[in-house]
Design a protein around this motif. Structure first.
Motif, PDB file in Angstrom:
ATOM      1  N   TRP A 292       0.915  -1.128   0.105  1.00  0.00           N
ATOM      2  CA  TRP A 292       0.090   0.112   0.054  1.00  0.00           C
ATOM      3  C   TRP A 292       0.832   1.256  -0.166  1.00  0.00           C
ATOM      4  CZ3 TRP A 292      -4.924  -0.772  -0.724  1.00  0.00           C
ATOM      5  CH2 TRP A 292      -5.526  -1.906  -0.218  1.00  0.00           C
ATOM      6  N   VAL A 293       0.719   2.200  -0.825  1.00  0.00           N
ATOM      7  CA  VAL A 293       1.631   3.215  -1.081  1.00  0.00           C
ATOM      8  C   VAL A 293       0.624   4.557  -1.132  1.00  0.00           C
ATOM      9  CG1 VAL A 293       3.459   2.099  -1.925  1.00  0.00           C
ATOM     10  CG2 VAL A 293       2.000   2.990  -3.523  1.00  0.00           C
ATOM     11  N   ALA A 294       1.153   5.564  -0.612  1.00  0.00           N
ATOM     12  CA  ALA A 294       0.347   7.035  -0.841  1.00  0.00           C
ATOM     13  C   ALA A 294       1.588   8.028  -0.720  1.00  0.00           C
ATOM     14  CB  ALA A 294      -0.474   7.239   0.337  1.00  0.00           C
ATOM     15  N   ALA A 295       1.101   9.121  -1.033  1.00  0.00           N
ATOM     16  CA  ALA A 295       2.161  10.451  -1.042  1.00  0.00           C
ATOM     17  C   ALA A 295       2.538  10.649   0.285  1.00  0.00           C
ATOM     18  CB  ALA A 295       1.254  11.788  -1.346  1.00  0.00           C
ATOM     19  N   THR A 296       3.785  11.095   0.389  1.00  0.00           N
ATOM     20  CA  THR A 296       4.404  11.375   1.689  1.00  0.00           C
ATOM     21  C   THR A 296       3.674  12.304   2.492  1.00  0.00           C
ATOM     22  OG1 THR A 296       6.592  11.426   0.338  1.00  0.00           O
ATOM     23  CG2 THR A 296       6.513  12.343   2.622  1.00  0.00           C
ATOM     24  N   GLY A 297       3.336  12.042   3.550  1.00  0.00           N
ATOM     25  CA  GLY A 297       2.609  12.931   4.403  1.00  0.00           C
ATOM     26  C   GLY A 297       1.252  12.401   4.497  1.00  0.00           C
ATOM     27  N   TRP A 298       0.719  11.497   3.638  1.00  0.00           N
ATOM     28  CA  TRP A 298      -0.473  10.961   3.642  1.00  0.00           C
ATOM     29  C   TRP A 298      -0.963  10.261   4.916  1.00  0.00           C
ATOM     30  CZ3 TRP A 298      -3.852   6.718   3.589  1.00  0.00           C
ATOM     31  CH2 TRP A 298      -5.088   7.075   2.983  1.00  0.00           C
TER      32      TRP A 298
ATOM     33  N   ARG B 178       0.905  10.054  -6.077  1.00  0.00           N
ATOM     34  CA  ARG B 178       1.956  11.180  -5.565  1.00  0.00           C
ATOM     35  C   ARG B 178       1.037  12.423  -5.469  1.00  0.00           C
ATOM     36  NH1 ARG B 178       5.736   9.120  -9.868  1.00  0.00           N
ATOM     37  NH2 ARG B 178       7.250   7.962  -8.808  1.00  0.00           N
ATOM     38  N   ALA B 179       0.144  12.890  -6.077  1.00  0.00           N
ATOM     39  CA  ALA B 179      -0.528  14.183  -5.944  1.00  0.00           C
ATOM     40  C   ALA B 179      -1.369  14.068  -4.753  1.00  0.00           C
ATOM     41  CB  ALA B 179      -1.500  14.254  -7.254  1.00  0.00           C
ATOM     42  N   GLY B 180      -1.332  13.086  -4.106  1.00  0.00           N
ATOM     43  CA  GLY B 180      -2.257  12.882  -2.626  1.00  0.00           C
ATOM     44  C   GLY B 180      -3.670  12.595  -3.045  1.00  0.00           C
ATOM     45  N   LEU B 181      -3.871  11.884  -4.110  1.00  0.00           N
ATOM     46  CA  LEU B 181      -5.294  11.597  -4.386  1.00  0.00           C
ATOM     47  C   LEU B 181      -5.745  10.334  -3.639  1.00  0.00           C
ATOM     48  CD1 LEU B 181      -5.688  12.465  -8.294  1.00  0.00           C
ATOM     49  CD2 LEU B 181      -6.122  14.025  -6.123  1.00  0.00           C
ATOM     50  N   GLY B 182      -5.164   9.667  -3.206  1.00  0.00           N
ATOM     51  CA  GLY B 182      -5.391   8.382  -2.496  1.00  0.00           C
ATOM     52  C   GLY B 182      -4.314   7.557  -2.303  1.00  0.00           C
ATOM     53  N   ILE B 183      -4.635   6.271  -1.846  1.00  0.00           N
ATOM     54  CA  ILE B 183      -3.759   5.350  -1.613  1.00  0.00           C
ATOM     55  C   ILE B 183      -3.942   4.251  -3.035  1.00  0.00           C
ATOM     56  CG2 ILE B 183      -3.699   5.129   0.737  1.00  0.00           C
ATOM     57  CD1 ILE B 183      -5.642   2.866   0.589  1.00  0.00           C
ATOM     58  N   ALA B 184      -2.596   3.608  -3.145  1.00  0.00           N
ATOM     59  CA  ALA B 184      -2.848   2.513  -3.945  1.00  0.00           C
ATOM     60  C   ALA B 184      -2.077   1.262  -3.653  1.00  0.00           C
ATOM     61  CB  ALA B 184      -2.009   3.020  -5.379  1.00  0.00           C
ATOM     62  N   LEU B 185      -2.613   0.171  -4.216  1.00  0.00           N
ATOM     63  CA  LEU B 185      -1.875  -1.085  -3.930  1.00  0.00           C
ATOM     64  C   LEU B 185      -1.168  -1.582  -5.218  1.00  0.00           C
ATOM     65  CD1 LEU B 185      -1.631  -3.564  -2.089  1.00  0.00           C
ATOM     66  CD2 LEU B 185      -3.909  -4.606  -3.280  1.00  0.00           C
ATOM     67  N   LEU B 186       0.104  -1.726  -4.938  1.00  0.00           N
ATOM     68  CA  LEU B 186       0.871  -1.890  -6.042  1.00  0.00           C
ATOM     69  C   LEU B 186       1.959  -2.807  -5.908  1.00  0.00           C
ATOM     70  CD1 LEU B 186       1.415   1.742  -7.435  1.00  0.00           C
ATOM     71  CD2 LEU B 186      -0.152  -0.181  -8.576  1.00  0.00           C
ATOM     72  N   PRO B 187       2.435  -3.542  -6.868  1.00  0.00           N
ATOM     73  CA  PRO B 187       3.674  -4.808  -6.914  1.00  0.00           C
ATOM     74  C   PRO B 187       4.775  -3.893  -7.081  1.00  0.00           C
ATOM     75  CG  PRO B 187       2.452  -4.812  -8.955  1.00  0.00           C
ATOM     76  CD  PRO B 187       1.620  -3.838  -8.185  1.00  0.00           C
TER      77      PRO B 187
END
Length: 211
Positions: free
Chosen positions: A79-85, A137-146
């Motif tokens: 799970w990844v998101a923008a820094t500070g999210w 990266r724009a802070g629009l939400g989280i993403a699940l990525l490999p």
């Protein structure tokens, strides 16, 4: 069975980084007279193209109820998101950045968040990896990525959510392809992911020693 004059090889964006140069080297070494053409697409499109005979070999993400092709490795899901999210600061639905349907990763993310009791809204979607990364990266939400390596710059791992484990990587071949060509590709891709796994294991051992 005769080796064709040209081989068209497909790969997902997730698997292409680092893999294609190694696969290119292996196949060119084994078949120097064969012209190699590469196509980067999503797993669903690649699998469909292989089924239609438009692509000879493709490296795709698995995670399907009915696996296709040969398993050649695995990638860690994060799970990844923008820094500070911060998920604890979300008011209402969790915004999810995802690939356009059909997408197994999207369905997996939605199911997991639902199981955890979260309401979810798909805040942004894209047909390619660059678009998903840009939205996250724009802070629009989280993403699940490999990932096969570190999280890309501008993103951080969301450690408040449970570990999602790995997703299998598979190599699919069109019907009738020369078995030696298919085996050479399987061995090259498997070796690539074995190297990744070994590096990850070494890093884990080092961190345990430091602790």
């Amino acid at each position: 069975m005769a080796v064709p004059d040209k081989l068209t090889i497909g790969s997902t964006e997730h698997a292409a980084d680092g893999l294609l140069p190694e696969l290119l080297t292996a196949l060119r070494g084994a078949y120097p007279d064969v012209w190699l053409q590469f196509r980067i697409e999503r797993s669903t499109s690649l699998a469909d193209s292989v089924g239609k005979g438009a692509i000879d070999l493709a490296v795709v993400l698995g995670g399907n109820a009915e696996p296709i092709g040969t398993e050649v490795g695995a990638l860690a899901l994060r799970w990844v998101a923008a820094t500070g999210w911060d998920i604890t600061e979300v008011d209402g639905s969790i915004p999810l950045v995802a690939f356009e349907e059909p997408c197994g990763l999207r369905r997996r993310a939605l199911a997991q968040l639902d199981n955890l009791g979260y309401a979810v809204t798909v805040s942004a979607e894209s047909g390619n990896l660059d678009g998903v990364l840009a939205a996250a990266r724009a802070g629009l939400g989280i993403a699940l990525l490999p990932f096969s390596g570190p999280v890309p710059e501008g993103l951080v791992e969301v450690e408040a959510l449970p570990d999602m484990g790995d997703i299998d990587v598979r190599l699919v071949a069109r019907r009738g392809i020369d078995t030696d060509v298919e085996q050479a590709a399987v061995e090259a891709v498997t070796a690539h992911y074995r190297t990744i796994a070994d590096k990850a294991g070494d890093a884990g051992t080092h961190l345990q020693g430091v602790a």
